[in-house]
Design a protein around this motif. Structure first.
Motif, PDB file in Angstrom:
ATOM      1  N   GLY A 380       0.790  -1.224   0.000  1.00  0.00           N
ATOM      2  CA  GLY A 380       0.000   0.000   0.000  1.00  0.00           C
ATOM      3  C   GLY A 380       0.821   1.271   0.000  1.00  0.00           C
ATOM      4  O   GLY A 380       0.266   2.367  -0.136  1.00  0.00           O
ATOM      5  N   ALA A 381       2.156   1.154   0.169  1.00  0.00           N
ATOM      6  CA  ALA A 381       3.007   2.343   0.194  1.00  0.00           C
ATOM      7  C   ALA A 381       3.323   2.799  -1.225  1.00  0.00           C
ATOM      8  O   ALA A 381       3.191   2.047  -2.197  1.00  0.00           O
ATOM      9  N   ASN A 382       3.762   4.047  -1.355  1.00  0.00           N
ATOM     10  CA  ASN A 382       4.111   4.634  -2.648  1.00  0.00           C
ATOM     11  C   ASN A 382       5.564   4.287  -2.965  1.00  0.00           C
ATOM     12  O   ASN A 382       6.485   4.793  -2.324  1.00  0.00           O
ATOM     13  N   GLN A 383       5.759   3.418  -3.954  1.00  0.00           N
ATOM     14  CA  GLN A 383       7.101   2.953  -4.295  1.00  0.00           C
ATOM     15  C   GLN A 383       8.002   4.105  -4.712  1.00  0.00           C
ATOM     16  O   GLN A 383       9.160   4.195  -4.294  1.00  0.00           O
ATOM     17  N   GLN A 384       7.489   5.008  -5.538  1.00  0.00           N
ATOM     18  CA  GLN A 384       8.322   6.102  -6.036  1.00  0.00           C
ATOM     19  C   GLN A 384       8.807   6.986  -4.886  1.00  0.00           C
ATOM     20  O   GLN A 384       9.980   7.381  -4.849  1.00  0.00           O
ATOM     21  N   GLU A 385       7.934   7.279  -3.933  1.00  0.00           N
ATOM     22  CA  GLU A 385       8.336   8.108  -2.805  1.00  0.00           C
ATOM     23  C   GLU A 385       9.441   7.440  -1.994  1.00  0.00           C
ATOM     24  O   GLU A 385      10.399   8.093  -1.569  1.00  0.00           O
ATOM     25  N   ILE A 386       9.310   6.129  -1.770  1.00  0.00           N
ATOM     26  CA  ILE A 386      10.308   5.407  -0.985  1.00  0.00           C
ATOM     27  C   ILE A 386      11.637   5.351  -1.722  1.00  0.00           C
ATOM     28  O   ILE A 386      12.710   5.571  -1.139  1.00  0.00           O
ATOM     29  N   PHE A 387      11.590   5.079  -3.030  1.00  0.00           N
ATOM     30  CA  PHE A 387      12.821   5.012  -3.822  1.00  0.00           C
ATOM     31  C   PHE A 387      13.516   6.372  -3.860  1.00  0.00           C
ATOM     32  O   PHE A 387      14.736   6.478  -3.685  1.00  0.00           O
ATOM     33  N   LEU A 388      12.756   7.431  -4.077  1.00  0.00           N
ATOM     34  CA  LEU A 388      13.350   8.757  -4.155  1.00  0.00           C
ATOM     35  C   LEU A 388      13.929   9.186  -2.814  1.00  0.00           C
ATOM     36  O   LEU A 388      14.987   9.820  -2.760  1.00  0.00           O
ATOM     37  N   ALA A 389      13.248   8.829  -1.721  1.00  0.00           N
ATOM     38  CA  ALA A 389      13.761   9.171  -0.396  1.00  0.00           C
ATOM     39  C   ALA A 389      15.079   8.452  -0.124  1.00  0.00           C
ATOM     40  O   ALA A 389      16.025   9.031   0.423  1.00  0.00           O
ATOM     41  N   ALA A 390      15.146   7.168  -0.502  1.00  0.00           N
ATOM     42  CA  ALA A 390      16.371   6.396  -0.293  1.00  0.00           C
ATOM     43  C   ALA A 390      17.517   6.961  -1.115  1.00  0.00           C
ATOM     44  O   ALA A 390      18.654   7.085  -0.632  1.00  0.00           O
ATOM     45  N   CYS A 391      17.225   7.313  -2.357  1.00  0.00           N
ATOM     46  CA  CYS A 391      18.276   7.850  -3.222  1.00  0.00           C
ATOM     47  C   CYS A 391      18.695   9.244  -2.770  1.00  0.00           C
ATOM     48  O   CYS A 391      19.858   9.630  -2.890  1.00  0.00           O
TER      49      CYS A 391
END
Length: 452
Positions: A380-391
């Motif tokens: 249910g989480a937003n993949q793009q937000e998580i990926f961008l935050a990690a990067c």
């Protein structure tokens, strides 16, 4: 240390969990109380039969109840009522399961549970009461492994968790009044965890760490009074040294990887270094730090062409880092074999074994072999937000605390996310080229060490 980390608000409140809990208890209330009107006698209908063959198996911090569900079409689900840490709790399980899991107990005191079957009309059966004693909660067993050590710019906290349950650490710092203040919270399910908390001056301070779990249980606080090691970022732009075996040509300029302008813009070529795509171009690169430094860590930032590409295409995935305080200048000319990734061997004498030629890795110290790990994306989480935050935060890798100061640092790219590998015995066979890309590279350490 891959990233299985969730950032919690500074005051320790996880709003997603609070919201989920509110929804759960509202739903629970609507199921157990069909009407709040005065004088309502509750749901009507026949009382369903009780569960049978019930057993509760104690586990760490709880118990697992198993039972037989009565052969009755009237039974819709089974519920268990009990108190946990002084609060009333309700668990429900459909007729398609015969287990109920009860967790989160802070003590091993006896727990009394009342089991009910519930009919389609909401009518409860007579209670079946059972008592069990939980085993020691995972939190307190994990606490026995908790340790904290001085690190560059702060401290590192370690613990071991063999219970496959989420455990968090509350990182604390004493203020001028000698009171601990919350600084940061992090959570992990990993079996072996290292969390480093940085951003502190090389001045004496008292740090604390206590463990917390999903049910609000907390351990006692581990304290450490120490002076963090001095840490600063290595000077940019880097001075590149082209050694035999290093990348020969670039498609996008190497200066992009050390210009300090990396950000989370998507599909921006000017913010990345792309090595040349010619076959045999090389998969190593070397940097002259310009001074002696006792290195603490390196942070890699992948290039974003799409929101998912940090973990695809030819972004770096596996790599080695090596360091030395001085180059063997006598090997720079006419000794290309010395600088290659894989050692070469002289032909053996008759009946003898091949003799390895001199090789640079025998003279340099290995600072680590690393892998960039894709962050987990909860349902249910937003993949793009998580990926961008990690990067955006970059992927940080610590070097051994006892590593000697160095002047030169060499990177060996072992594999990219497309699967191209530089060592077919360990990684997938290399593609028809060795090219790879990085958006930014930052290195940290102590440059106050004696200079040679």
């Amino acid at each position: 240390f891959g990233t299985d980390v969730r950032v919690v608000m500074k005051n320790g409140i996880d709003m997603k969990r609070i919201y989920a809990a509110i929804v759960f208890f509202m739903c629970s209330a609507s199921l157990t109380t069909m009407s709040g009107c005065s004088g309502d006698e509750g749901p009507a209908g026949p009382e369903p039969p009780v569960i049978e063959d019930y057993v509760i198996t104690p586990i760490n911090g709880g118990g697992i109840a198993t039972y037989s569900i009565p052969d009755s079409e009237e039974v819709m689900y089974v519920m268990a009522e009990y108190e946990r840490n002084g609060k009333k709790c309700v668990e429900r399980s459909s007729v398609y399961s015969n287990t109920i899991r009860m967790e989160g107990f802070a003590t091993t005191d006896p727990v009394t549970v009342a089991f009910y079957t519930v009919s389609r009309n909401g009518v409860r059966s007579e209670p079946v009461v059972k008592t069990f004693e939980p085993l020691t909660a995972p939190l307190y067993l994990v606490r026995q492994t908790l340790s904290m050590v001085t690190d560059f710019g702060g401290v590192s906290v370690f613990w071991e968790n063999r219970f496959n349950t989420e455990v968090g650490v509350a990182f604390l710092v004493k203020d001028e009044n000698g009171e601990f203040r919350d600084n940061e919270y992090r959570f992990s399910r990993l079996e072996e965890v290292k969390e480093t908390f940085r951003g502190f001056e090389a001045e004496e301070a008292t740090f604390g760490a206590c463990l917390i779990d999903n049910w609000g249980n907390t351990s006692d606080t581990l304290e450490l009074t120490t002076t963090p090691y001095y840490e600063t970022m290595s000077k940019k732009p880097f001075s590149r040294v082209r050694l035999p075996g290093d990348v020969v040509s670039d498609t996008w300029a190497f200066s992009n990887v050390c210009n300090g302008t990396w950000h989370t813009s998507i599909n921006t070529n000017s913010d990345a270094w792309l090595s040349g795509s010619k076959f045999g171009n090389g998969h190593m690169f070397t940097i002259d730090l310009g001074e002696q430094m006792k290195m603490s860590r390196v942070v890699l930032y992948p290039r974003l062409r799409t929101a998912s590409e940090p973990f695809g295409s030819i972004n770096v995935r596996n790599f080695e880092v090596w360091g030395t305080s001085a180059l063997k200048t006598e090997m720079l000319s006419g000794h290309d074999y010395y600088w290659q990734d894989i050692p070469e061997f002289d032909e053996p004498e008759e009946g003898g074994d091949p003799v390895a030629k001199e090789h640079w890795k025998n003279d340099w110290q290995c600072l680590g072999e690393f892998e960039i790990v894709k962050p987990d994306v909860p349902e249910g989480a937003n993949q793009q937000e998580i990926f961008l935050a990690a990067c955006g935060a970059g992927f940080s890798f610590d070097f051994p605390i006892d590593a000697e100061p160095i002047h030169y640092i060499r990177f060996v790219v072992r594999r990219t996310w497309s699967g191209a590998g530089s060592h077919p015995d360990i990684y997938p066979p290399r593609a028809l080229n060795d090219y790879f890309m990085l958006s930014e590279l930052s290195m940290y350490g102590d440059n106050t060490v004696p200079q040679k």
